[in-house]
Scaffold this motif. Structure first.
Motif, PDB file in Angstrom:
ATOM      1  N   ALA A  55       0.957  -1.117  -0.015  1.00  0.00           N
ATOM      2  CA  ALA A  55      -0.030   0.012   0.028  1.00  0.00           C
ATOM      3  C   ALA A  55       0.900   1.330   0.077  1.00  0.00           C
ATOM      4  N   ALA A  56       1.957   1.199   0.554  1.00  0.00           N
ATOM      5  CA  ALA A  56       2.820   2.184   0.578  1.00  0.00           C
ATOM      6  C   ALA A  56       3.809   2.478  -0.697  1.00  0.00           C
ATOM      7  N   GLY A  57       3.543   1.617  -1.431  1.00  0.00           N
ATOM      8  CA  GLY A  57       4.291   1.748  -3.067  1.00  0.00           C
ATOM      9  C   GLY A  57       5.741   0.979  -2.846  1.00  0.00           C
ATOM     10  N   GLY A  58       5.835  -0.007  -2.021  1.00  0.00           N
ATOM     11  CA  GLY A  58       7.059  -0.740  -1.942  1.00  0.00           C
ATOM     12  C   GLY A  58       6.943  -2.175  -2.246  1.00  0.00           C
ATOM     13  N   GLY A  59       5.836  -2.579  -3.036  1.00  0.00           N
ATOM     14  CA  GLY A  59       5.546  -4.061  -3.012  1.00  0.00           C
ATOM     15  C   GLY A  59       6.922  -4.741  -3.984  1.00  0.00           C
ATOM     16  N   ALA A  60       7.278  -3.937  -4.824  1.00  0.00           N
ATOM     17  CA  ALA A  60       8.452  -4.394  -5.880  1.00  0.00           C
ATOM     18  C   ALA A  60       9.639  -4.620  -4.992  1.00  0.00           C
ATOM     19  N   ARG A  61       9.765  -4.178  -3.806  1.00  0.00           N
ATOM     20  CA  ARG A  61      10.924  -3.971  -3.028  1.00  0.00           C
ATOM     21  C   ARG A  61      11.004  -5.122  -2.148  1.00  0.00           C
ATOM     22  N   VAL A  62       9.765  -5.827  -1.813  1.00  0.00           N
ATOM     23  CA  VAL A  62       9.725  -6.953  -0.951  1.00  0.00           C
ATOM     24  C   VAL A  62      10.336  -8.233  -1.460  1.00  0.00           C
ATOM     25  N   VAL A  63      11.426  -8.659  -0.963  1.00  0.00           N
ATOM     26  CA  VAL A  63      12.294 -10.056  -1.424  1.00  0.00           C
ATOM     27  C   VAL A  63      11.890 -11.087  -0.864  1.00  0.00           C
ATOM     28  N   GLY A  64      11.275 -11.017   0.633  1.00  0.00           N
ATOM     29  CA  GLY A  64      10.902 -12.012   1.423  1.00  0.00           C
ATOM     30  C   GLY A  64       9.824 -11.820   2.183  1.00  0.00           C
ATOM     31  N   LEU A 137       2.090   3.791   7.374  1.00  0.00           N
ATOM     32  CA  LEU A 137       2.079   4.003   6.174  1.00  0.00           C
ATOM     33  C   LEU A 137       3.030   4.820   5.536  1.00  0.00           C
ATOM     34  N   ASP A 138       2.830   6.285   6.368  1.00  0.00           N
ATOM     35  CA  ASP A 138       3.749   7.153   5.842  1.00  0.00           C
ATOM     36  C   ASP A 138       5.164   7.068   6.346  1.00  0.00           C
ATOM     37  N   LYS A 139       5.301   6.335   7.780  1.00  0.00           N
ATOM     38  CA  LYS A 139       6.760   6.022   8.004  1.00  0.00           C
ATOM     39  C   LYS A 139       7.419   5.158   6.958  1.00  0.00           C
ATOM     40  N   LEU A 140       6.554   4.088   6.614  1.00  0.00           N
ATOM     41  CA  LEU A 140       7.312   3.109   5.565  1.00  0.00           C
ATOM     42  C   LEU A 140       7.518   3.721   4.126  1.00  0.00           C
ATOM     43  N   GLY A 141       6.675   4.872   3.982  1.00  0.00           N
ATOM     44  CA  GLY A 141       6.762   5.451   2.760  1.00  0.00           C
ATOM     45  C   GLY A 141       8.267   6.282   2.675  1.00  0.00           C
ATOM     46  N   VAL A 142       8.334   6.897   3.755  1.00  0.00           N
ATOM     47  CA  VAL A 142       9.774   7.708   4.082  1.00  0.00           C
ATOM     48  C   VAL A 142      10.789   6.539   3.765  1.00  0.00           C
ATOM     49  N   LEU A 143      11.037   5.505   4.533  1.00  0.00           N
ATOM     50  CA  LEU A 143      12.080   4.396   4.502  1.00  0.00           C
ATOM     51  C   LEU A 143      12.094   3.749   3.118  1.00  0.00           C
ATOM     52  N   LEU A 144      11.100   3.903   2.199  1.00  0.00           N
ATOM     53  CA  LEU A 144      10.928   3.325   0.861  1.00  0.00           C
ATOM     54  C   LEU A 144      11.404   4.536  -0.088  1.00  0.00           C
ATOM     55  N   GLY A 145      11.273   5.550   0.110  1.00  0.00           N
ATOM     56  CA  GLY A 145      11.312   6.747  -0.727  1.00  0.00           C
ATOM     57  C   GLY A 145      10.167   6.736  -1.449  1.00  0.00           C
ATOM     58  N   THR A 146       9.041   6.413  -0.996  1.00  0.00           N
ATOM     59  CA  THR A 146       7.795   6.404  -1.837  1.00  0.00           C
ATOM     60  C   THR A 146       6.622   7.324  -0.960  1.00  0.00           C
ATOM     61  N   SER A 147       7.270   8.334  -0.548  1.00  0.00           N
ATOM     62  CA  SER A 147       6.235   9.015   0.420  1.00  0.00           C
ATOM     63  C   SER A 147       4.959   9.489  -0.271  1.00  0.00           C
ATOM     64  N   THR A 148       4.965   9.967  -1.555  1.00  0.00           N
ATOM     65  CA  THR A 148       3.701  10.267  -2.140  1.00  0.00           C
ATOM     66  C   THR A 148       2.821   9.445  -2.270  1.00  0.00           C
ATOM     67  N   GLN A 149       3.166   8.123  -2.698  1.00  0.00           N
ATOM     68  CA  GLN A 149       2.261   7.058  -2.777  1.00  0.00           C
ATOM     69  C   GLN A 149       1.615   6.647  -1.592  1.00  0.00           C
ATOM     70  N   ALA A 150       2.652   6.374  -0.420  1.00  0.00           N
ATOM     71  CA  ALA A 150       2.143   6.132   0.857  1.00  0.00           C
ATOM     72  C   ALA A 150       1.169   7.325   1.552  1.00  0.00           C
ATOM     73  N   HIS A 151       1.572   8.229   1.298  1.00  0.00           N
ATOM     74  CA  HIS A 151       0.744   9.398   1.971  1.00  0.00           C
ATOM     75  C   HIS A 151      -0.566   9.445   1.287  1.00  0.00           C
ATOM     76  N   ALA A 152      -0.688   9.284  -0.065  1.00  0.00           N
ATOM     77  CA  ALA A 152      -2.066   9.238  -0.539  1.00  0.00           C
ATOM     78  C   ALA A 152      -2.872   7.859   0.103  1.00  0.00           C
ATOM     79  N   ALA A 153      -2.296   6.818   0.423  1.00  0.00           N
ATOM     80  CA  ALA A 153      -2.779   5.784   0.906  1.00  0.00           C
ATOM     81  C   ALA A 153      -3.346   6.002   2.506  1.00  0.00           C
TER      82      ALA A 153
END
Length: 299
Positions: A55-64, A137-153
Motif C-alpha cells: 500500500a505504501a508503494g514498496g511492493g516491488a522491493r519486498v524480497v521475502g 504507511l507514512d513512515k514506511l513511505g519515508v523508508l522506501l522513498g515512496t512518500s507520495t504514494q504512501a501518504h495518498a494511501a
C-alpha cells in the motif's frame, strides 16, 4: 497534545528530504530507525506488514515474506522465509535485506535477538489504533522513498474511517461482544484497533474494561453482559444467510439479546484482524451490521 497526521507527515518529509541526510523515522516500539538511503530490499515478517508495504508503494522491493502474506495477489509469489512461529534466518541473510519489518508481538523474542544480530535496520510495526495504521504507511513511505504514494494511501484510509465515524458514531449505542476464539472463549478489551472500530460504528465493546488485552472469558460472563450483537471473524466475507458455526453455541440461550434478535454476525477475518487499509472495508461491514441490529429492536 497529539500531532495531526498531516503535521506528523510534514515533519517526516522534512527529515527525509534534507540534502544528503540519513532517512530517519520512529517505529511503533519507539525506537529510531535510520537508513543511509531508501530501502531497496525489504523482508516482511508479518502478513499485515506485507500489505502495508504494498500500500505504501514498496511492493516491488519486498524480497521475502512469511506465510499468509497473500494480499495483494502479487504478494503470493514472494519467497517465504518462515511464519510467525519460526523464521528461516539463513534464508533471510541470503536475501541481503537492507530493511526488515517485523510484528513486535507476533515474532518470538529469541528470533528477534538473532535478527538484531544481523545488523540490518529493523522497523517494528504494531498499530494499536486506527491513526497508527496511517502513520505506519507514512513512515514506511519515508523508508522506501515512496512518500507520495504512501501518504495518498494513508489519507484515503483516514478519510474512509472519518466518513464512517461521521455517519454512525452518534447513533444509538449497540453492545457488542467480539468473539476472537470459541475454545477457549476469547475476546478483546478496549486497547485495540477493532474495539476502536466498534466505537466508530456507534457500538460499545462489552468487555472493553478488561485489563487483559486478549482475555479468556466464561460463557457466564457473556450471558451476564447480554450483548445486543455478537461478531466474529470468518475465513472470507460471510453473507447474512450463511451459517456461522463459531457462533452456533449461543443459540442454546435463545433469551440472549443477540440471539433473540438474530444479531450474530461474521466478517471477513482479513478485513478486521489485519491493521491495514482493508480495515476500512471491515469497519464499513460492521457499521452496516450494527445498524441492522438497531433496526431489529422491539418497537
Amino acid at each position: 497534545m497529539r500531532l495531526s497526521i498531516a503535521t506528523a507527515f510534514a515533519a517526516m518529509m522534512t527529515i527525509a528530504s534534507a540534502a544528503h541526510a540519513a532517512i530517519t523515522v520512529t517505529d511503533d516500539s519507539g525506537a529510531t530507525v535510520t537508513l543511509p538511503a531508501p530501502a531497496q530490499r525489504v523482508v516482511s515478517l508479518a502478513p499485515h506488514v506485507t500489505e502495508l508495504l504494498f500500500a505504501a508503494g514498496g511492493g516491488a522491493r519486498v524480497v521475502g515474506a512469511v506465510s499468509y502474506s497473500d494480499y495483494p495477489k502479487e504478494a503470493q509469489t514472494i519467497p517465504r522465509v518462515g511464519n510467525n512461529k519460526a523464521l528461516d534466518l539463513e534464508r533471510i541473510v541470503a536475501l541481503h535485506p537492507d530493511l526488515i519489518v517485523v510484528w513486535r508481538h507476533g515474532n518470538a523474542d529469541r528470533q528477534m535477538e538473532r535478527l538484531r544480530a544481523l545488523g540490518e535496520p529493523i522497523f517494528y510495526s504494531e498499530p494499536k489504533h486506527l491513526a497508527d495504521i496511517a502513520a505506519d504507511l507514512d513512515k514506511l513511505g519515508v523508508l522506501l522513498g515512496t512518500s507520495t504514494q504512501a501518504h495518498a494511501a494513508a489519507t484515503k484510509f483516514s478519510a474512509d474511517i472519518d466518513a464512517l465515524r461521521a455517519q454512525y458514531a452518534q447513533r444509538p449505542r449497540v453492545g457488542v461482544f467480539y468473539q476472537v476464539w470459541d475454545d477457549p472463549l476469547m475476546t478483546l478489551n478496549g486497547d485495540n484497533v477493532f474495539s476502536e472500530i466498534i466505537g466508530v460504528c456507534g457500538g460499545t465493546n462489552v468487555f472493553a474494561a478488561d485489563k487483559t488485552r486478549v482475555p479468556t472469558i466464561s460463557t457466564e460472563a457473556v450471558l451476564a453482559a447480554d450483548p445486543e450483537a455478537i461478531v466474529t471473524a470468518t475465513p472470507g466475507a460471510t453473507p447474512p444467510d450463511r451459517p456461522l458455526p463459531a457462533l452456533d453455541r449461543w443459540k442454546r440461550w435463545p433469551a440472549l439479546k443477540a440471539v433473540a434478535r438474530d444479531n450474530l454476525f461474521g466478517i471477513d477475518g482479513d478485513w478486521i484482524n489485519r491493521p491495514t487499509p482493508r480495515l476500512a472495508l471491515g469497519a464499513a461491514r460492521l457499521c452496516e451490521d450494527l445498524d441492522a441490529a438497531r433496526g431489529r429492536r422491539p418497537k
